[in-house]
Design an enzyme around this catalytic site. Structure first.
Site, PDB file in Angstrom:
ATOM      1  N   ARG A  65       0.853  -1.267  -0.033  1.00  0.00           N
ATOM      2  CA  ARG A  65       0.119  -0.080   0.006  1.00  0.00           C
ATOM      3  C   ARG A  65       1.001   1.176   0.056  1.00  0.00           C
ATOM      4  NH1 ARG A  65      -6.137   0.053   1.996  1.00  0.00           N
ATOM      5  NH2 ARG A  65      -6.775   2.056   1.111  1.00  0.00           N
ATOM      6  N   GLU A  92      -2.935   5.254  -1.381  1.00  0.00           N
ATOM      7  CA  GLU A  92      -1.726   4.761  -0.348  1.00  0.00           C
ATOM      8  C   GLU A  92      -1.390   5.793   0.493  1.00  0.00           C
ATOM      9  OE1 GLU A  92       0.642   3.572  -3.624  1.00  0.00           O
ATOM     10  OE2 GLU A  92      -0.098   1.579  -3.883  1.00  0.00           O
TER      11      GLU A  92
END
Lengths: 809, 284
Positions: free
Chosen positions: A387, A763
Site C-alpha cells: 500500500r 496509499e
C-alpha cells in the site's frame, strides 16, 4: 423539450462526473456474493496443483522421491526442478533483475519455498499427494540477520560467486560480498558529511522497519489453460499488472504474445502482493501444457503469509543536522535492506530501493545522502510496496521519526519544527536534494488547518497535565500525540526513468462511444477494490458529457484492454486517469466538428457546455453529446470518418506528489501496554477529488492497514528461519473492533501537470498513517526520556518501553 | 489447509455416539462446534479418520437455571449463553466471559462442552468453570460419572476424560456475590495474554469467600485457591490484593510466545487479576 428548461446545475448533476460521491457500481455484485474471483473460475476437466514446501529455511535438497505420491488416487503428476530445467523454467526472472527458483534447484533458501508441484484431479488429492512426496534435506547454516549475512562465509546463492568463490557483479553493480545484492546511492555524500560534521545540532537514530506482509483477503492464485488445438494460452490470475505478466510469460516461455491471453478477474485486494510473478504461475502453465488440461493453483493463507511477497524489512540509520533554531541543514540515511533469498522487489528497474530517495520528506533540506544495501538472507523473497509507492512508506517513516528525534534533541515542539522546515508554497516546483522534483504543494495551509481542527495547543496542555497526574500517582495512563506530515510520490511513471524490466510505465485508455450515447472505456490498469469502474467513468463523464451511469469501464483482459502497466503505487489515477481524460478530449474534439457541422457553424463557433456543444452567444442552439454520438455513426459528414472512438497512451511528464497532515491522540495503559486510540484526524490533499466517498473509503482502509503495521502486524522469524507469524492468529489483521473512528478532511492543491489535476490517494493514508500511529506511541513516553523504539508497538513492546523507562516502579 | 479424508458421522443419540467410539477407538473423535478440531485437522496436526458430529445428538442442549445450580448442556453455544437473560441474572460472569471469546461468528458455533473438553489452555471456559467450581458430566461405555472442573485438566489437551467418553453437561453451583472476567488480548479472536475469573462475596466490609482462576498462563487453567484465601477476612485492601497476586504468581507458569515473554505475561497477569478482584469486589 425538457432539456430546454433543465438548469445547468441539473445537467451537471445528471452526469455524476468529477467531485460526485457516486455510489460504487462494483458493489452491486460484491455485496451479493456475485463477484468473480480466480477461485470462482471452474473449467471442464480442470486440475489442481499445489506445492510441496520446504520445512527448512536453508537446506540442501538431497533427493525427491515422488513414487508414493504418484500412487495417491487422483494425483497425475509431480513436477520438480528436473522437469522444468529442460524448458529453462526451473528459475525465473524477478522484477528486480534477479532470478528466483521456481522449484528447489538443489537447495532451499527459505521456509515454505516451493520444492515440488503436485498436479491432481482436485485440491484434496493434491494435498494427499503433497503428504506422500518424500524429500530428503540436509540442513545448512541459517542466516536471518542481514548484518550477519554480510559477514558470513556461508554462500546463500551459488550463482553470486565465480569459480574461485569471488563475488560476481549483480543486476545493479558490483557485489562487495557474496550475500550482498546491490548498493544504491542518491545525493551528495561528501557535502552531507561535511554539513553534518559542522552542524550546531545533530540527532541520530537507528530504526528497524520490521518485515510485514500486504495480506490481501484473497490470496494469490491462477488458472492456466493451454489450448493445444489453437496454441493459445489463457491465464486467469490475481494480477495487479496483467499486461506485464503477459509479456513476461511470453519472454520466458517463448510463446508468442498474441497467443497469450491474461485475464485479471475481480481481485480481492492486492496492496503490492500481486504485482510480481510467483512459481505457482509458472508451474500452472507448465502443468497445463503437459496435461493439456486447465490447471488451477490457489494459495492458502499460510502459503500467502509465508512465501509470497513481504514488505519492508529495512534497517535504517539516520543522522539529521540543524541549526540551534531548528532549521534542518542535512540528512544522512543508510539502509540495510533484507530481501530474503531472492531479490523479488517490484520496483522500477532503475530504482532497486524504490523511491526511498523521497526520504527528505516534506522538508526543505538542502543537503542529503542516501545509501541502500540489499542483502540476501534465509527469508522469503519480496520487498514489495505494501500500500505504498515503492518504499515510500519506509522513507516517510524514516523522516517523520527523524523529525521527532531532532525535536527531542532541540527540546522543541515537533509540530513547530515541521512548520519551520516545510517546503514553502512558492518553492514549488521544488527540486529536492535527492533528485525528485515535487510538482506542487501547500504544506503550511494543510498543517495549520490540521492543528487548528484538533486544537493542538489544547492537546499539548492536556498531555502536560497527564504527565503531572501520572507522576503524582493519579493515573496509570499516558497520553501520546502522534503527528505526521507526509509527501507521497506516486504515479510511476515517466518512461524516461521508470520501467519494469524494460517495460515503460505509461498507461492507456481506449474509448468507444456507442451510437445511442453510451460508451465503453478500457484501461491498462486493474482495480483490486479501488473502484475504477466508478471513478474512471466519472472522469469521462465530465470530459465527454455523457452520464457516468452510461459508461462501462473494463479492465484486466489483455485481449481487449490497451497495453498498460497495471495498478499499484497509486498510479492508476495519475497515469491511466490522465490517459482517460486525454482520450475523452480526443472524443470531444471530434464531437466539436460534428456539432459544428450539424449546427451549420464553424468549428470555432461552438463551445462545450457540460453535456453539449452550444453555439457561442446563442445557448438555445446546441447539440447534445447524445445527438452527436448518433450523428457520428449515422450521418454522412463530409471530411469526417464515421464513428466516435479514441485511444490515448499517457507518459506522465512527472510523478505526482500528494500530501497530508495527520494527528493521532492515544492513551496508553502503562501497566498492560494496551494503547487506545482516542482520536485520529487525517487531512489529505490528493489534488482534484474525483469521488469524495471513495477517497474517504481509501483513507479509512489505508489508515487501518497503517494501524495494523504500527501496532502489531509483522512477519517474524526465529533464529532457525521458522516463520512465527504464519496464521491470522498471530499476524495482526485489525477488525472493526480494533479500528477507531477516523475524521477525514482535505485541502485541494491540483497537480499542475496532470490533465485533471488529480494526484492519487489510495496509499497516502498508509504512508502517512504508519508514522502517525508510531509517533503517538513514542510521544507518550517522550516526557520520560524515550527517543525511539521500534515498531510494531504491540502490547508487550509498549510495556517493555514503559518498563525500561522505569515506569513500573 | 486441506484435511486428510475422514468418515463423517452424525448420530441422533448418545448411544450412537458411544457405539461409534467403541468401534473406532482412538481413530474417532467427537466434534461439538469444531472450532478447535477442524483447524487442527486442516493443518493435519490431528488425524481423525472417524469424525462424530454431535450437532444432532438429542439431550445435549439446553440451559437450566435451578434453585441451587445451573446446568449447561455440552452443545450450548457461547451465543446462547450471551442471549439467556435468566442465566445472565443467575451467573452474570458467564455472559461477561462469553462476550470476550472470539467473535460473533465463532460464538454462534463454539460450544461450552467443546471449549471445556478440548483442554486447550487458551480457552476461556475451563478457567471460568474452575472459578465457579463446576462439575463436568462424562458419559462412557460404563455409564456416567462426574468430574470437578478443578480436577479435570492434566496438561495441554490432556484431561480426565477417557477417549471413549463424551462430555455431556456442565453443572455450576449458583454463584454468589460479585464477579469479573478480565481478559487482555491482542485483538478480537485472540486467546488471552492473561485472563482472570473472579467470584467474590462480602459481609459488610469483609470478604467472606473468593474464588480465582487464571487462563492461558500455564499448560492448564490455574485455579488459585491460595489467592482466593488471601482475600478472605480482609477488606480487599492493597495488602490483600498484593497477597492474592503473589499467591497467583506462585501458581502460574506462563511461557513465551508471540504475545510476549514470560516477564511481561507475569506482570500483566498481576495487573489483570488486580483489576478483576477490584471490579468483582465493587459488585459484591
Amino acid at each position: 423539450m425538457k432539456d430546454d428548461v433543465e438548469s445547468r446545475e441539473d445537467r451537471v448533476g445528471k452526469l455524476k462526473g468529477l467531485g460526485c460521491s457516486r455510489k460504487r457500481v462494483e458493489d452491486a455484485r460484491f455485496t451479493q456474493g456475485k463477484g468473480n474471483y480466480v477461485d470462482d473460475i471452474k473449467l471442464d476437466g480442470m486440475l489442481f496443483g499445489d506445492f510441496v514446501r520446504s520445512p527448512y529455511a536453508h537446506a540442501k535438497v538431497v533427493s525427491i522421491n515422488t513414487e508414493e505420491a504418484l500412487k495417491v488416487p487422483g494425483v497425475l503428476a509431480v513436477l520438480t526442478a528436473k522437469d522444468l530445467e529442460p524448458l529453462g523454467l526451473h528459475w525465473m526472472p524477478t522484477l528486480a533483475g534477479d532470478k528466483q527458483m521456481v522449484l528447489a534447484d538443489g537447495k532451499v533458501l527459505f521456509q515454505g519455498q516451493e520444492v515440488a508441484f503436485v498436479v491432481a484431479e482436485d485440491r484434496y488429492a493434491a494435498a494427499d499427494g503433497i503428504e506422500a512426496v518424500e524429500v530428503e534435506y540436509e540442513e545448512l547454516p541459517v542466516l536471518v540477520n542481514p548484518f550477519e549475512a554480510l559477514k558470513s562465509d556461508v554462500v546463500l546463492r551459488e550463482d553470486t560467486v565465480d569459480e574461485n568463490g569471488a563475488p560476481k557483479d549483480g543486476a545493479h553493480g558490483p557485489r562487495k560480498h557474496h550475500n550482498h545484492i546491490f548498493t544504491w546511492e542518491a545525493g551528495d555524500r561528501e557535502t552531507t558529511e561535511q554539513v553534518i560534521g559542522e552542524a550546531e545540532v545533530v540527532a541520530t537514530s537507528d530504526m528497524y522497519y520490521h518485515r510485514t506482509h500486504p495480506c490481501p483477503l484473497e490470496t494469490c492464485g491462477c488458472v492456466a489453460s493451454m489450448d493445444k488445438v489453437n496454441g493459445k494460452l489463457t491465464l486467469w490470475g490475481t494480477f495487479q499488472a496483467p499486461h506485464a505478466i503477459r509479456t513476461v510469460v511470453s519472454l520466458i516461455s517463448g510463446i508468442e504474445e498474441h497467443n497469450i491471453r491474461v485475464i485479471s478477474p475481480d481481485i480481492g485486494g492486492g496492496f503490492g502482493n500481486k504485482v510480481g510473478a510467483y512459481p505457482g504461475y509458472v508451474c500452472s502453465v507448465v502443468a497445463s501444457i503437459v496435461t493439456g488440461k486447465p490447471v488451477k493453483w490457489i494459495e492458502d493463507r499460510m502459503d500467502n503469509l509465508m512465501t509470497t511477497a513481504f514488505a519492508r524489512d529495512y534497517h535504517m540509520t539516520g543522522r539529521i543536522s540543524a541549526t540551534k533554531e531548528g532549521k534542518i541543514t542535512g540528512l544522512h540515511c543508510h539502509v540495510t535492506a533484507d530481501h530474503g533469498g531472492f531479490d523479488a522487489c517490484a520496483d522500477p528497474t532503475k530504482f532497486p530501493a524504490g523511491f526511498m530517495n523521497i526520504c527528505t520528506g516534506s522538508y526543505d533540506i538542502p543537503t542529503a545522502y542516501l545509501e541502500v544495501e540489499g542483502v540476501y538472507t534465509n527469508k522469503a523473497p519480496g520487498g514489495v510496496s505494501y500500500r505504498c509507492s515503492f518504499r515510500v512508506t519506509e522513507a516517510v517513516y524514516f523522516i517523520e521519526r527523524m523529525i521527532e528525534v531532532l525535536a527531542i534533541k532541540l527540546n522543541m515542539d515537533a509540530a513547530e519544527l515541521r512548520r519551520i522546515n516545510f517546503i514553502r508554497k512558492e518553492q514549488f516546483p521544488y527540486k529536492a536534494a535527492l533528485g525528485w522534483e515535487y510538482d506542487s504543494g501547500d504544506y503550511h495551509t494543510a498543517w495549520d488547518k490540521a492543528l487548528k481542527t484538533v486544537d493542538y495547543e489544547g492537546l499539548r496542555a492536556e498531555q502536560a497535565q497527564r504527565v503531572e497526574d501520572f507522576k503524582a500517582g493519579k493515573t496509570r495512563k499516558l497520553m501520546g500525540i502522534g503527528l505526521s506530515f507526509f509527501t507521497e510520490i506516486v504515479g510511476a511513471g515517466p518512461v524516461k526513468n521508470c520501467d519494469i524490466l524494460g517495460l515503460g510505465m505509461f498507461d492507456s485508455c481506449e474509448i468507444r462511444i456507442h451510437p445511442t450515447g453510451s460508451a465503453i472505456a478500457r484501461l491498462g490498469t486493474i482495480s483490486q477494490g479501488q473502484g475504477h469502474a466508478t471513478t474512471f467513468a466519472q472522469i469521462l463523464a465530465s470530459e465527454i458529457g455523457l452520464p457516468a451511469d452510461s459508461i462501462t469501464i473494463e479492465e484486466g483482459d489483455t485481449d481487449t484492454a490497451p497495453y498498460g502497466l497495471g495498478t499499484y503505487g497509486s498510479r492508476s489515477t495519475p497515469v491511466a486517469g490522465a490517459a482517460t481524460a486525454l482520450a475523452g478530449r480526443k472524443i470531444r474534439a471530434k464531437a466539436q466538428m460534428i456539432a459544428a457541422y450539424l449546427l451549420e457553424v464553424h468549428d470555432d463557433d461552438v463551445e462545450f457546455d457540460v453535456d453539449r456543444f452550444v453555439v457561442k452567444g446563442a445557448p438555445e442552439r446546441f447539440k447534445t453529446m447524445k445527438e452527436i454520438a448518433f450523428a457520428a455513426y449515422n450521418q454522412a459528414i463530409p471530411g469526417i470518418e464515421p464513428g466516435l472512438e479514441a485511444v490515448s497512451y499517457y507518459d506522465p511528464p512527472n510523478m505526482t506528489y500528494p500530501f497530508g497532515a495527520y494527528v493521532c491522540v492515544m492513551d496508553i495503559d502503562v501497566d498492560t501496554g494496551v494503547p487506545e486510540i482516542r482520536r485520529f484526524y487525517a487531512l489529505d490533499d490528493c489534488g482534484t477529488r474525483i469521488n469524495p466517498m471513495i477517497i474517504e473509503g481509501q483513507v479509512h482502509g489505508g489508515l487501518t492497514e497503517a494501524l495494523a503495521v504500527a501496532l502489531g502486524q509483522e512477519i517474524a522469524y526465529d533464529d532457525m528461519g521458522n516463520v512465527k507469524t504464519g496464521t491470522l492468529m498471530d499476524f495482526f489483521l485489525p477488525t472493526a473492533w480494533e479500528v477507531p473512528n477516523y475524521e477525514t478532511d482535505h485541502t485541494v492543491t491540483p497537480s499542475p501537470h496532470h490533465p485533471i489535476g488529480a494526484k492519487g490517494v489510495g496509499e497516502s493514508p498508509h504512508v502517512g498513517g504508519v508514522p502517525c500511529f508510531s509517533n503517538a506511541v513514542q510521544d507518550a513516553f517522550r516526557a520520560f526520556g524515550n527517543v525511539h523504539t521500534n515498531m510494531p508497538h504491540d502490547h508487550w513492546r509498549i510495556w517493555k518501553t514503559a518498563h525500561e523507562l522505569g515506569l513500573h516502579g | 489447509m486441506i484435511p486428510a479424508s475422514f468418515e463423517y458421522y452424525r448420530p441422533k443419540d448418545i448411544a450412537g455416539v458411544l457405539a461409534l467410539l467403541r468401534d473406532h477407538g482412538d481413530d474417532a473423535r467427537v466434534m461439538a462446534g469444531g472450532h478447535s478440531l477442524i483447524p487442527m485437522m486442516k493443518l493435519r496436526m490431528a488425524e481423525v479418520p472417524h469424525l462424530i458430529d454431535l450437532q444432532d445428538v438429542a439431550g445435549l442442549g439446553g440451559i437450566e437455571v435451578g434453585e441451587s445450580s445451573i446446568r449447561l448442556g455440552a452443545m450450548v453455544t457461547q451465543t446462547e449463553i450471551i442471549g439467556h437473560d435468566g442465566l445472565a441474572q443467575a451467573a452474570p460472569i458467564l455472559r461477561e466471559a462469553a462476550l470476550q471469546i472470539a467473535d460473533p461468528q465463532v460464538r454462534n458455533m463454539g460450544t461450552v462442552g467443546g471449549n471445556v473438553a478440548n483442554g486447550d489452555p487458551g480457552n476461556d471456559m475451563p478457567g471460568l468453570m474452575q472459578c465457579l467450581d463446576a462439575v463436568f458430566t462424562l458419559v462412557g461405555q460404563d455409564g456416567e460419572r462426574q468430574v470437578a472442573a478443578r480436577e479435570f485438566y492434566d496438561a495441554a489437551y490432556m484431561t480426565a476424560r477417557e477417549d471413549d467418553e463424551v462430555l455431556t453437561a456442565v453443572t455450576i453451583p449458583l454463584p454468589k456475590g460479585g464477579h469479573a472476567y478480565e481478559k487482555q488480548k491482542r485483538k478480537i479472536g485472540d486467546y488471552a495474554t492473561a485472563a482472570a475469573a473472579v467470584q467474590i462475596t462480602r459481609e459488610g466490609g469483609s470478604c467472606t469467600a473468593a474464588s480465582i482462576a487464571m487462563t492461558n498462563l500455564s499448560d492448564t487453567p490455574v485455579f488459585c485457591e491460595e489467592a482466593g484465601a488471601a482475600l478472605v477476612g480482609t477488606s480487599v485492601d492493597t495488602a490483600a490484593l498484593d497477597a492474592a497476586v503473589a499467591a497467583m504468581q506462585a501458581a502460574i507458569d506462563p511461557s513465551e510466545d508471540n504475545r510476549g515473554p514470560v516477564e511481561f505475561k507475569r506482570h500483566v497477569a498481576g495487573v489483570i487479576l488486580r483489576r478483576a478482584i477490584e471490579r468483582a469486589w465493587s459488585r459484591a
